[in-house]
Design an enzyme around this catalytic site. Structure first.
Site, mmCIF file in Angstrom:
data_model
loop_
_atom_site.group_PDB
_atom_site.id
_atom_site.type_symbol
_atom_site.label_atom_id
_atom_site.label_comp_id
_atom_site.label_asym_id
_atom_site.label_seq_id
_atom_site.Cartn_x
_atom_site.Cartn_y
_atom_site.Cartn_z
ATOM 1 N N HIS A 50 -5.926 17.618 17.648
ATOM 2 C CA HIS A 50 -6.616 17.810 16.372
ATOM 3 C C HIS A 50 -7.840 18.708 16.542
ATOM 4 C CE1 HIS A 50 -4.848 13.951 14.330
ATOM 5 N NE2 HIS A 50 -3.924 14.819 14.721
ATOM 6 N N HIS A 72 -10.142 9.655 20.439
ATOM 7 C CA HIS A 72 -10.235 10.268 21.767
ATOM 8 C C HIS A 72 -11.581 9.976 22.430
ATOM 9 C CE1 HIS A 72 -6.508 12.577 21.150
ATOM 10 N NE2 HIS A 72 -6.941 12.777 19.917
#
Length: 213
Positions: A106, A165
């Site tokens: 992303h 993340h």
């Protein structure tokens, strides 16, 4: 889901914008004929093919690294033989949790898409169109849509930075996105055999034209 197909949204909005603005500039400002104008448009549109290749290669590489570095955690009984999983998909099929180094796709894709849009819309500084022209309405509509899309990408980038993340995975994703942008628009596209920069293809500080509002 919206961000997973981010490249598709960016691609299908940039496609008509690049085609229309490049053709208009080639014909009106550079006085190219129809054939040369169309060839110029096709050359510029090849930047989208390059972007598609960058997206495909990088996301494939991220998946390969995650599969290579990961292990699967399942809730199976201790008496059952421990199964080895080769990929994240196999692990998920058995309701397991895959723990690997997951580079943030992303962060990579959102930064790359936003920078690419910014590079392409800069062409408006060299474009001059009549106030009452229908073409002006089309270009303005595409421009506003691209600006709105960029705002969405920035917002989703911030959401990813906060909620998903770890720092190293996000940082590496951003660095790869920046490298993809720099390697194309700041290096390769300056060469003769490339999609080239958006017209009028001259340094920002020396542009003489303006897109009158």
């Amino acid at each position: 889901y919206f961000v997973k197909v981010a490249w598709a949204w960016t691609f299908w909005l940039l496609l008509p914008f690049i085609a229309v603005t490049t053709y208009q500039l080639a014909e009106s400002e550079f006085l190219y004929g129809p054939t040369k104008s169309v060839l110029t448009v096709l050359r510029r549109l090849s930047a989208l093919l390059v972007g598609t290749a960058v997206w495909y290669v990088c996301t494939g590489l991220f998946m390969y690294i995650e599969n290579l570095t990961g292990m699967c955690s399942t809730s199976g009984k201790l008496s059952e033989p421990r199964r080895l999983y080769a990929t994240k998909q196999e692990c998920h099929q058995d309701n397991g949790i895959w723990n690997g180094f997951d580079i943030s796709g992303h962060c990579f894709l959102l930064s790359y898409c936003a920078l690419m849009i910014v590079e392409e819309v800069a062409v408006l500084e060299g474009l001059s169109i009549d106030q009452n022209s229908k073409l002006r309405v089309v270009i303005n509509g595409l421009f506003v849509s691209l600006c709105f899309l960029t705002m969405i990408w920035v917002f989703m980038f911030l959401c990813t930075a906060v909620y998903f993340h770890d720092l190293s995975q996000k940082l590496l994703g951003v660095l790869i996105g920046l490298s993809a942008w720099y390697g194309t628009y700041r290096f390769w596209y300056l060469k003769p055999f490339s999609p080239g920069l958006p017209l009028p293809n001259i340094p920002f500080s020396s542009k003489k034209y303006s897109y009158s509002r």
